[in-house]
Design a protein around this motif. Sequence first.
Motif, PDB file in Angstrom:
ATOM      1  N   ILE A   3       0.738  -1.157  -0.441  1.00 46.40           N
ATOM      2  CA  ILE A   3      -0.379  -0.309  -0.290  1.00 46.40           C
ATOM      3  C   ILE A   3       0.658   1.651  -0.213  1.00 46.40           C
ATOM      4  CG2 ILE A   3      -1.500   1.524   1.271  1.00 46.40           C
ATOM      5  CD1 ILE A   3      -2.782  -1.260   2.382  1.00 46.40           C
ATOM      6  N   SER A   4       1.642   1.258   0.977  1.00 43.66           N
ATOM      7  CA  SER A   4       2.894   2.735   0.898  1.00 43.66           C
ATOM      8  C   SER A   4       3.515   2.934  -0.076  1.00 43.66           C
ATOM      9  CB  SER A   4       3.583   3.093   2.217  1.00 43.66           C
ATOM     10  OG  SER A   4       4.895   1.060   2.069  1.00 43.66           O
ATOM     11  N   VAL A   8       3.197   5.761  -2.692  1.00 44.53           N
ATOM     12  CA  VAL A   8       4.425   7.067  -3.254  1.00 44.53           C
ATOM     13  C   VAL A   8       4.032   6.778  -4.785  1.00 44.53           C
ATOM     14  CG1 VAL A   8       6.909   6.859  -3.521  1.00 44.53           C
ATOM     15  CG2 VAL A   8       5.491   6.594  -1.334  1.00 44.53           C
ATOM     16  N   LEU A   9       3.815   5.636  -5.102  1.00 39.85           N
ATOM     17  CA  LEU A   9       4.106   6.025  -6.308  1.00 39.85           C
ATOM     18  C   LEU A   9       2.266   7.462  -7.017  1.00 39.85           C
ATOM     19  CD1 LEU A   9       4.860   5.271  -9.931  1.00 39.85           C
ATOM     20  CD2 LEU A   9       3.926   3.102  -9.424  1.00 39.85           C
ATOM     21  N   LEU A  10       1.623   6.337  -6.700  1.00 35.87           N
ATOM     22  CA  LEU A  10       0.697   7.887  -7.293  1.00 35.87           C
ATOM     23  C   LEU A  10       0.889   9.054  -6.945  1.00 35.87           C
ATOM     24  CD1 LEU A  10      -2.313   7.543  -8.122  1.00 35.87           C
ATOM     25  CD2 LEU A  10      -3.055   7.741  -5.582  1.00 35.87           C
ATOM     26  N   LEU A  11       1.660   9.366  -5.725  1.00 32.23           N
ATOM     27  CA  LEU A  11       2.125  10.960  -5.553  1.00 32.23           C
ATOM     28  C   LEU A  11       2.801  11.409  -6.949  1.00 32.23           C
ATOM     29  CD1 LEU A  11       1.853  10.847  -1.391  1.00 32.23           C
ATOM     30  CD2 LEU A  11      -0.065  11.875  -3.134  1.00 32.23           C
ATOM     31  N   ALA A  12       3.912  10.632  -6.742  1.00 30.26           N
ATOM     32  CA  ALA A  12       5.072  10.895  -7.087  1.00 30.26           C
ATOM     33  C   ALA A  12       4.538  11.325  -9.108  1.00 30.26           C
ATOM     34  CB  ALA A  12       5.692  10.117  -7.821  1.00 30.26           C
ATOM     35  N   ILE A  13       3.250   9.855  -9.625  1.00 28.64           N
ATOM     36  CA  ILE A  13       3.217  10.546 -10.322  1.00 28.64           C
ATOM     37  C   ILE A  13       2.039  11.854 -10.927  1.00 28.64           C
ATOM     38  CG2 ILE A  13       0.771   9.865 -12.587  1.00 28.64           C
ATOM     39  CD1 ILE A  13       1.828   6.760 -11.595  1.00 28.64           C
ATOM     40  N   ILE A  14       1.026  12.412  -9.707  1.00 27.84           N
ATOM     41  CA  ILE A  14       0.113  12.955  -9.081  1.00 27.84           C
ATOM     42  C   ILE A  14       1.030  14.361  -9.104  1.00 27.84           C
ATOM     43  CG2 ILE A  14      -0.857  14.532  -7.721  1.00 27.84           C
ATOM     44  CD1 ILE A  14      -2.184  12.120  -7.386  1.00 27.84           C
ATOM     45  N   LEU A  15       2.037  14.524  -9.107  1.00 25.12           N
ATOM     46  CA  LEU A  15       3.208  15.320  -8.815  1.00 25.12           C
ATOM     47  C   LEU A  15       4.141  15.805  -9.883  1.00 25.12           C
ATOM     48  CD1 LEU A  15       4.553  17.496  -6.647  1.00 25.12           C
ATOM     49  CD2 LEU A  15       6.600  16.320  -6.820  1.00 25.12           C
ATOM     50  N   VAL A  16       4.609  14.584 -10.717  1.00 26.27           N
ATOM     51  CA  VAL A  16       5.434  15.115 -12.118  1.00 26.27           C
ATOM     52  C   VAL A  16       4.128  16.028 -12.520  1.00 26.27           C
ATOM     53  CG1 VAL A  16       5.294  13.712 -14.322  1.00 26.27           C
ATOM     54  CG2 VAL A  16       7.015  13.181 -11.960  1.00 26.27           C
ATOM     55  N   VAL A  17       2.497  15.278 -12.627  1.00 29.70           N
ATOM     56  CA  VAL A  17       1.684  16.430 -13.342  1.00 29.70           C
ATOM     57  C   VAL A  17       0.878  17.195 -13.000  1.00 29.70           C
ATOM     58  CG1 VAL A  17      -0.944  16.096 -14.213  1.00 29.70           C
ATOM     59  CG2 VAL A  17       0.459  13.966 -14.048  1.00 29.70           C
ATOM     60  N   LEU A  18       1.356  17.675 -11.719  1.00 27.95           N
ATOM     61  CA  LEU A  18       1.688  18.695 -11.475  1.00 27.95           C
ATOM     62  C   LEU A  18       2.181  20.281 -11.689  1.00 27.95           C
ATOM     63  CD1 LEU A  18      -0.485  18.716  -8.102  1.00 27.95           C
ATOM     64  CD2 LEU A  18      -1.400  19.570  -9.881  1.00 27.95           C
ATOM     65  N   ALA A  32       7.566  20.451  -0.603  1.00 30.67           N
ATOM     66  CA  ALA A  32       6.851  19.590   0.051  1.00 30.67           C
ATOM     67  C   ALA A  32       7.449  18.134  -0.175  1.00 30.67           C
ATOM     68  CB  ALA A  32       5.540  19.631  -1.144  1.00 30.67           C
ATOM     69  N   ILE A  33       7.928  17.539  -0.843  1.00 28.16           N
ATOM     70  CA  ILE A  33       8.815  16.475  -0.727  1.00 28.16           C
ATOM     71  C   ILE A  33       9.873  16.083   0.268  1.00 28.16           C
ATOM     72  CG2 ILE A  33      10.416  15.355  -1.989  1.00 28.16           C
ATOM     73  CD1 ILE A  33       9.235  15.775  -4.360  1.00 28.16           C
ATOM     74  N   LEU A  34      10.545  17.635   1.266  1.00 30.83           N
ATOM     75  CA  LEU A  34      11.677  17.634   1.590  1.00 30.83           C
ATOM     76  C   LEU A  34      10.329  17.551   3.315  1.00 30.83           C
ATOM     77  CD1 LEU A  34      13.870  20.024   0.905  1.00 30.83           C
ATOM     78  CD2 LEU A  34      14.339  17.380   1.477  1.00 30.83           C
ATOM     79  N   PHE A  35       9.085  18.166   3.268  1.00 34.37           N
ATOM     80  CA  PHE A  35       8.394  18.399   4.212  1.00 34.37           C
ATOM     81  C   PHE A  35       8.209  16.936   4.741  1.00 34.37           C
ATOM     82  CE2 PHE A  35       3.624  18.342   5.959  1.00 34.37           C
ATOM     83  CZ  PHE A  35       4.123  18.733   7.404  1.00 34.37           C
ATOM     84  N   GLY A  36       7.627  16.317   3.475  1.00 37.51           N
ATOM     85  CA  GLY A  36       7.207  14.871   4.165  1.00 37.51           C
ATOM     86  C   GLY A  36       8.080  13.761   4.064  1.00 37.51           C
ATOM     87  N   PHE A  37       9.480  14.379   4.057  1.00 37.03           N
ATOM     88  CA  PHE A  37      10.460  14.012   4.610  1.00 37.03           C
ATOM     89  C   PHE A  37      10.651  13.579   5.806  1.00 37.03           C
ATOM     90  CE2 PHE A  37      15.196  12.941   4.730  1.00 37.03           C
ATOM     91  CZ  PHE A  37      15.233  11.420   4.401  1.00 37.03           C
ATOM     92  N   PHE A  38      10.783  14.503   5.996  1.00 34.11           N
ATOM     93  CA  PHE A  38      11.175  15.282   6.885  1.00 34.11           C
ATOM     94  C   PHE A  38       9.949  14.824   8.222  1.00 34.11           C
ATOM     95  CE2 PHE A  38      14.116  17.684   5.759  1.00 34.11           C
ATOM     96  CZ  PHE A  38      15.639  17.027   5.852  1.00 34.11           C
TER      97      PHE A  38
END
Length: 64
Positions: A3-4, A8-18, A32-38
């Motif tokens: 699931i995770s 992650v793959l879905l969110l990466a695709i959405i980020l690329v599209v945006l 946003a990526i760094l915020f999620g990482f931390f």
Amino acid sequence: MAISLSVVLLLAIILVVLIRGGSIKPGPAVVAILFGFFLASTGMADDIQRFLNSIAETLNSIQF
């Protein structure tokens, strides 16, 4: 784990599209990526994971 990884793959695709669509610029996307990482290394990570798991289980239990 599955699931995770798919989230992650879905969110990466959405980020690329945006980014490609011009809705979000690369600078804010990196923030946003760094915020999620931390955020993942804080004490809130377990609560967020439980919340996402409960949503996934709820969606999985819906029968069409």
